[in-house]
Write a protein that holds these residues in place. Structure first.
Motif, mmCIF file in Angstrom:
data_model
loop_
_atom_site.group_PDB
_atom_site.id
_atom_site.type_symbol
_atom_site.label_atom_id
_atom_site.label_comp_id
_atom_site.label_asym_id
_atom_site.label_seq_id
_atom_site.Cartn_x
_atom_site.Cartn_y
_atom_site.Cartn_z
ATOM 1 N N UNK A 24 0.835 -1.220 0.031
ATOM 2 C CA UNK A 24 -0.197 0.009 -0.090
ATOM 3 C C UNK A 24 0.894 1.290 0.155
ATOM 4 N N UNK A 25 2.140 1.006 -0.294
ATOM 5 C CA UNK A 25 3.083 2.256 -0.464
ATOM 6 C C UNK A 25 3.971 2.749 0.734
ATOM 7 N N UNK A 26 3.943 2.079 1.813
ATOM 8 C CA UNK A 26 5.054 2.496 2.797
ATOM 9 C C UNK A 26 6.255 1.863 2.207
ATOM 10 N N UNK A 27 7.384 2.771 2.090
ATOM 11 C CA UNK A 27 8.463 2.387 1.346
ATOM 12 C C UNK A 27 9.661 1.977 2.535
ATOM 13 N N UNK A 28 9.958 0.782 2.511
ATOM 14 C CA UNK A 28 11.081 0.273 3.172
ATOM 15 C C UNK A 28 12.080 -0.201 2.348
ATOM 16 N N UNK A 29 13.192 0.743 2.405
ATOM 17 C CA UNK A 29 14.361 0.403 1.255
ATOM 18 C C UNK A 29 15.296 -0.241 1.880
ATOM 19 N N UNK A 30 15.583 -1.360 1.310
ATOM 20 C CA UNK A 30 16.552 -2.409 1.931
ATOM 21 C C UNK A 30 17.807 -2.441 0.619
ATOM 22 N N UNK A 31 17.807 -1.624 -0.333
ATOM 23 C CA UNK A 31 18.816 -1.998 -1.194
ATOM 24 C C UNK A 31 18.561 -3.286 -2.091
ATOM 25 N N UNK A 32 19.921 -3.934 -1.960
ATOM 26 C CA UNK A 32 20.205 -5.226 -2.831
ATOM 27 C C UNK A 32 19.646 -6.193 -1.969
ATOM 28 N N UNK A 33 19.055 -6.139 -0.707
ATOM 29 C CA UNK A 33 18.777 -7.364 0.036
ATOM 30 C C UNK A 33 17.055 -7.266 -0.111
ATOM 31 N N UNK A 34 16.520 -6.501 -0.675
ATOM 32 C CA UNK A 34 15.018 -6.396 -0.843
ATOM 33 C C UNK A 34 14.193 -7.774 -1.297
ATOM 34 N N UNK A 35 15.013 -8.359 -2.116
ATOM 35 C CA UNK A 35 14.562 -9.585 -2.502
ATOM 36 C C UNK A 35 14.767 -10.715 -1.581
ATOM 37 N N UNK A 36 15.703 -10.749 -1.049
ATOM 38 C CA UNK A 36 15.805 -11.813 0.234
ATOM 39 C C UNK A 36 14.753 -11.393 1.507
ATOM 40 N N UNK A 37 14.660 -10.107 1.697
ATOM 41 C CA UNK A 37 13.773 -9.688 2.725
ATOM 42 C C UNK A 37 12.407 -10.144 2.356
ATOM 43 N N UNK A 38 12.059 -9.801 1.333
ATOM 44 C CA UNK A 38 10.695 -10.355 0.704
ATOM 45 C C UNK A 38 10.415 -12.058 0.796
ATOM 46 N N UNK A 39 11.388 -12.568 0.340
ATOM 47 C CA UNK A 39 11.312 -14.228 0.343
ATOM 48 C C UNK A 39 11.406 -14.758 1.826
ATOM 49 N N UNK A 40 12.252 -14.093 2.787
ATOM 50 C CA UNK A 40 11.860 -14.380 4.288
ATOM 51 C C UNK A 40 10.458 -14.070 4.726
ATOM 52 N N UNK A 41 10.014 -12.830 4.649
ATOM 53 C CA UNK A 41 8.745 -12.549 4.965
ATOM 54 C C UNK A 41 7.682 -13.666 4.641
ATOM 55 N N UNK A 42 7.642 -13.954 3.048
ATOM 56 C CA UNK A 42 6.900 -14.739 2.447
ATOM 57 C C UNK A 42 6.870 -16.232 3.177
ATOM 58 N N UNK A 43 8.112 -16.644 3.594
ATOM 59 C CA UNK A 43 8.159 -18.120 3.990
ATOM 60 C C UNK A 43 7.618 -18.146 5.480
#
Length: 67
Positions: A24-43
């Protein structure tokens, strides 16, 4: 009500809330680790959905000491 006493459920709800906020638009900038972060949260979300609190606390099963 046993399900709401389970920390695995609350971990999954928290992870889902973070993913929903980003959607919904809240920006959490993790740079190059963003994909890993999303994968971990999904798991974590999937583990919470598949979790059965009647078999144990959190993600572990009850240990039967009767034998």
């Amino acid at each position: 009500m046993e399900r709401f006493k389970n920390y695995g459920l609350w971990l999954a709800i928290g992870s889902f809330a973070v993913i929903a906020l980003e959607t919904f638009g809240v920006d959490i900038d993790l740079g190059k680790y963003e994909r890993l972060y999303h994968a971990f949260l999904s798991i974590l979300v999937m583990a919470g959905i598949l979790n059965n609190p009647s078999l144990g606390r959190g993600y572990s099963d009850k240990v039967d000491n009767k034998s």
